[in-house]
Design a protein around this motif. Structure first.
Motif, mmCIF file in Angstrom:
data_model
loop_
_atom_site.group_PDB
_atom_site.id
_atom_site.type_symbol
_atom_site.label_atom_id
_atom_site.label_comp_id
_atom_site.label_asym_id
_atom_site.label_seq_id
_atom_site.Cartn_x
_atom_site.Cartn_y
_atom_site.Cartn_z
ATOM 1 N N CYS A 1 5.463 21.724 -6.900
ATOM 2 C CA CYS A 1 6.516 22.466 -5.878
ATOM 3 C C CYS A 1 7.378 21.747 -4.948
ATOM 4 O O CYS A 1 8.120 22.386 -4.636
ATOM 5 C CB CYS A 1 5.411 23.361 -5.497
ATOM 6 S SG CYS A 1 4.192 22.106 -4.485
ATOM 7 N N GLY A 2 6.950 20.138 -5.134
ATOM 8 C CA GLY A 2 7.996 19.625 -3.737
ATOM 9 C C GLY A 2 7.543 19.607 -2.862
ATOM 10 O O GLY A 2 8.324 19.156 -1.397
ATOM 11 N N GLY A 3 6.694 20.784 -2.274
ATOM 12 C CA GLY A 3 6.287 20.807 -0.898
ATOM 13 C C GLY A 3 5.548 19.217 -0.575
ATOM 14 O O GLY A 3 5.527 18.317 -0.806
ATOM 15 N N LYS A 4 5.632 18.778 0.976
ATOM 16 C CA LYS A 4 5.892 18.069 2.109
ATOM 17 C C LYS A 4 3.966 18.699 1.935
ATOM 18 O O LYS A 4 3.536 19.539 2.490
ATOM 19 C CB LYS A 4 6.293 17.965 2.871
ATOM 20 C CG LYS A 4 7.611 17.353 2.957
ATOM 21 C CD LYS A 4 7.174 15.525 2.810
ATOM 22 C CE LYS A 4 8.847 15.614 2.708
ATOM 23 N NZ LYS A 4 8.056 13.791 2.346
ATOM 24 N N GLY A 5 2.709 17.331 1.493
ATOM 25 C CA GLY A 5 2.163 17.383 2.295
ATOM 26 C C GLY A 5 1.607 17.415 3.704
ATOM 27 O O GLY A 5 2.923 17.251 4.257
ATOM 28 N N GLY B 1 4.203 14.267 -0.912
ATOM 29 C CA GLY B 1 4.644 15.289 -1.533
ATOM 30 C C GLY B 1 4.217 15.850 -2.718
ATOM 31 O O GLY B 1 3.387 15.103 -3.577
ATOM 32 N N CYS B 2 3.842 17.305 -2.614
ATOM 33 C CA CYS B 2 2.776 17.791 -3.752
ATOM 34 C C CYS B 2 4.148 17.423 -5.040
ATOM 35 O O CYS B 2 5.408 17.926 -5.277
ATOM 36 C CB CYS B 2 2.864 19.328 -3.999
ATOM 37 S SG CYS B 2 2.549 20.118 -5.488
ATOM 38 N N PRO B 3 3.819 16.734 -6.320
ATOM 39 C CA PRO B 3 5.223 16.799 -6.963
ATOM 40 C C PRO B 3 5.383 17.607 -8.510
ATOM 41 O O PRO B 3 6.294 17.999 -9.005
ATOM 42 C CB PRO B 3 3.598 15.386 -8.433
ATOM 43 C CG PRO B 3 2.823 15.944 -7.961
ATOM 44 C CD PRO B 3 2.422 16.569 -6.519
ATOM 45 N N LEU C 1 1.013 -1.064 0.072
ATOM 46 C CA LEU C 1 0.015 0.330 -0.284
ATOM 47 C C LEU C 1 0.659 1.410 0.066
ATOM 48 O O LEU C 1 1.813 0.848 0.297
ATOM 49 C CB LEU C 1 -0.677 0.213 1.552
ATOM 50 C CG LEU C 1 -1.834 -1.066 1.414
ATOM 51 C CD1 LEU C 1 -2.151 -0.889 2.928
ATOM 52 C CD2 LEU C 1 -3.223 -0.730 -0.155
ATOM 53 N N GLU C 2 0.500 2.391 -0.288
ATOM 54 C CA GLU C 2 1.037 3.361 0.623
ATOM 55 C C GLU C 2 -0.096 4.904 0.737
ATOM 56 O O GLU C 2 -1.482 4.904 0.725
ATOM 57 C CB GLU C 2 1.851 4.293 -1.440
ATOM 58 C CG GLU C 2 0.531 4.198 -2.385
ATOM 59 C CD GLU C 2 0.843 4.766 -3.500
ATOM 60 O OE1 GLU C 2 1.762 4.502 -4.142
ATOM 61 O OE2 GLU C 2 0.233 5.819 -4.297
ATOM 62 N N LYS C 3 1.142 5.751 1.021
ATOM 63 C CA LYS C 3 -0.035 7.281 1.120
ATOM 64 C C LYS C 3 -0.968 7.027 0.570
ATOM 65 O O LYS C 3 -1.087 7.654 -0.577
ATOM 66 C CB LYS C 3 0.938 7.812 1.795
ATOM 67 C CG LYS C 3 1.744 8.217 3.616
ATOM 68 C CD LYS C 3 2.487 9.330 3.238
ATOM 69 C CE LYS C 3 3.061 9.746 4.582
ATOM 70 N NZ LYS C 3 3.836 10.793 4.897
ATOM 71 N N PRO C 4 -1.985 8.035 1.473
ATOM 72 C CA PRO C 4 -3.009 8.552 0.358
ATOM 73 C C PRO C 4 -2.442 9.908 -0.558
ATOM 74 O O PRO C 4 -2.078 10.367 -0.024
ATOM 75 C CB PRO C 4 -3.673 8.988 1.611
ATOM 76 C CG PRO C 4 -4.073 8.090 2.795
ATOM 77 C CD PRO C 4 -2.267 8.193 2.445
ATOM 78 N N LEU C 5 -2.867 10.476 -2.210
ATOM 79 C CA LEU C 5 -1.807 11.190 -2.827
ATOM 80 C C LEU C 5 -2.330 12.735 -2.086
ATOM 81 O O LEU C 5 -1.287 13.517 -1.705
ATOM 82 C CB LEU C 5 -2.320 11.454 -3.794
ATOM 83 C CG LEU C 5 -3.358 9.707 -4.753
ATOM 84 C CD1 LEU C 5 -3.577 9.940 -5.725
ATOM 85 C CD2 LEU C 5 -1.445 9.680 -4.938
ATOM 86 N N SER C 6 -3.440 12.224 -1.147
ATOM 87 C CA SER C 6 -3.226 14.076 -0.246
ATOM 88 C C SER C 6 -1.846 13.952 1.197
ATOM 89 O O SER C 6 -1.793 15.110 1.242
ATOM 90 C CB SER C 6 -4.542 14.415 0.070
ATOM 91 O OG SER C 6 -5.103 13.288 1.560
ATOM 92 N N MET C 7 -1.515 12.963 1.619
ATOM 93 C CA MET C 7 -0.689 12.740 2.231
ATOM 94 C C MET C 7 0.837 13.119 1.635
ATOM 95 O O MET C 7 1.757 13.051 2.733
ATOM 96 C CB MET C 7 -1.009 12.145 2.932
ATOM 97 C CG MET C 7 -2.158 12.423 3.979
ATOM 98 S SD MET C 7 -2.290 10.778 5.200
ATOM 99 C CE MET C 7 -0.257 10.894 6.216
#
Lengths: 269, 251
Positions: B247-251, B243-245, B235-241
């Motif tokens: 701007c590179g910012g952390k979700g 990082g933003c692809p 599994l993986e983290k939900p997309l909303s959690m």
């Protein structure tokens, strides 16, 4: 497969027509189903050389189409779609039955041609009546009516399910065929591949049937099928059924075309 | 109300061909909880769901819904209590019109005509499908089908809603609509899904199944922060959690 798809879409249109709101649509389905049955039985019961006596029977589908406000070209196209079967059935009659039965001037009409025309007329009449019936009643309505006049419930439910899932099934079938075609590069379907496709379709249908059964059980299905019955068989239904039936039976024993013919010739002679 | 409790104890299921689908599953879901059961393909989610309504019977272990153990005698009552919405609405909508379909359950419960009428009306209104009542199911769009399928279950007034992949095959708008609808329900809710963003939005608790066992059971946020656990269960983290692809910012 595309043509089957198209034909089915068209069938849905027939079903939509049944949502119309005319006096004919509002009649209890039983009246319409029974009248159509009497019609079909009478038409089929004529002797094999009968042609003229069948002509007045066209009145029934014509009146139903007019009162039910059905689109004429569409209904004609539906009937035409099924006509080839009748043509094939009657095709050899003119060849094998060469006895001259009717003499029109110098032209002798053989029994074969008469029976051929009779077969084609009968299929147009019966198929037309059945299509018109579905057009003014809807397939579920026809099934429920059949059940309420005594057809075993199991058959009625089977028919309903057939009708509901034929769309889903053909959808699945045409998707599989499309998938095959995309990788077949123009090669024709071989019997082995056809067998495998049909086999898969059967298995999928089986699995779907199991899932549907589960969905039914989840909602308390115990073998009893409850359906809405919001129409009743009243005076108008009785009138509809009895007048059409009487009309058909009179036509069965009295050749109206001939009577009219002799009336007209009687006046002029 | 103890009606809304689902309890599974040491559940084990072996299919006739010898496949062990569930090894040893135990959990307890209480009133009003909204729980997602997630896991990789073949982890046993669907098998587990089919147990909650008695379609499959356990090879070993026990299931209790409310105050009753799930047995043959309690099955009818349990099937009313647990409303199950299947993944493919075409499996659930089998009657000639939407109305008939939604009325199917109440009629089977033996309710009188007026009550059936009322329930159908309420259920369809609740899912915003009142205008569809006389339509045949094959004329509906995917989102409409899904909502009507939910109405067919709501009309039996279940206490517990079980849904298999509720957002599967819906367009983004229909998905949002459905999520808003589900958020409003006060039932105990159990979902299976691969749509982890929906899970994050709707469920406070997550149970991870892995190879027929409960690998984790806890608050959704806590579980979704544990990357090691998620990766181990495919599994993986939900997309909303994530990082933003852009701007590179952390979700």
């Amino acid at each position: 497969m595309a043509s089957i798809d198209g034909a089915l879409l068209d069938f849905k249109r027939l079903d939509r027509l049944a949502n119309g709101d005319t006096a004919i649509h509002r009649l209890d389905p039983r009246a319409k189903v029974l009248a159509t049955l009497v019609f079909i039985v009478t038409v089929v019961s004529f002797g094999k050389y009968e042609v003229t006596a069948l002509v007045p029977f066209f009145l029934f589908p014509v009146v139903m189409i007019a009162l039910g406000n059905l689109p004429v070209p569409y209904i004609l196209k539906k009937i035409a779609l099924l006509c080839p079967f009748a043509l094939v059935v009657g095709m050899f009659n003119p060849i094998f039955d060469r006895e001259v039965l009717v003499q029109v001037g110098s032209l002798g009409i053989t029994g074969g041609w008469l029976s051929f025309v009779s077969i084609v007329m009968r299929s147009i009449l019966t198929v037309g009546a059945a299509i018109v019936l579905v057009g003014v009643t809807g397939f579920p309505g026809v099934c429920l009516a059949l059940e309420r006049v005594g057809m075993p419930r199991v058959f009625a439910v089977q028919l309903l399910f057939l009708y509901r899932y034929i769309f889903v099934l053909t959808d699945e079938g045409s998707r599989m065929e499309r998938a095959r075609k995309l990788r077949a590069f123009g090669r024709k379907m071989q019997p082995g591949i056809f067998g495998s496709l049909v086999g898969h379709l059967l298995l999928r249908t089986w699995q779907r049937a199991e899932r549907i059964h589960m969905a039914m059980l989840a909602r308390g299905f115990t073998g009893e099928f409850h359906t809405r019955t919001d129409t009743r068989f009243g005076g108008r239904e009785l009138l509809f059924l009895s007048s059409w039936s009487t009309f058909f039976i009179i036509l069965r024993f009295l050749n109206l075309s001939q009577v009219m013919g002799s009336l007209v010739t009687g006046i002029f002679s | 109300m103890s009606h809304h409790i689902v309890e599974v104890r040491n559940l084990r299921h072996v299919y006739p061909d010898g496949t062990v689908a569930l090894r040893d599953i135990s959990f307890r879901i209480t009133h009003g909880e909204s729980v997602a059961i997630i896991g990789a393909n073949g982890a046993g989610k669907s098998t587990l769901l089919l147990h909650l309504n008695g379609f499959l019977s356990p090879t070993a272990g026990e299931i209790r819904i409310g105050d009753y153990p799930l047995t043959k005698a309690t099955l009818p009552e349990i099937r009313r209590t647990v409303g199950m919405v299947f993944q493919d609405p075409d499996d659930q909508l089998f009657m000639p019109t939407v109305y008939d379909d939604v009325a199917f359950g109440p009629l089977n419960l033996g309710l009188p005509g007026m009550e059936v009428e009322q329930r159908v009306k309420d259920a369809l209104e609740k899912v915003g499908a009142g205008h569809l009542r006389d339509k045949p199911p094959y004329n509906l769009s995917g989102g409409e089908k899904k909502r009507v399928a939910i109405a067919t279950v709501l009309s039996m007034s279940p206490d517990i809603l079980v849904m298999d992949e509720p957002t599967d095959g819906l367009d983004p708008h229909a998905r949002r609509q459905l999520m808003a609808l589900l958020k409003d329900f006060s039932h105990t809710k159990i979902f299976t899904s691969h749509d982890l963003d929906m899970v994050l939005d709707l469920c406070s608790r997550v149970i991870i199944l892995h190879e027929g066992e409960v690998k984790a059971d806890g608050p959704a946020l806590e579980i979704f922060r544990n990357e090691e656990l998620l990766a181990g269960c495919r599994l993986e983290k939900p997309l909303s959690m994530q990082g933003c692809p852009v701007c590179g910012g952390k979700g």
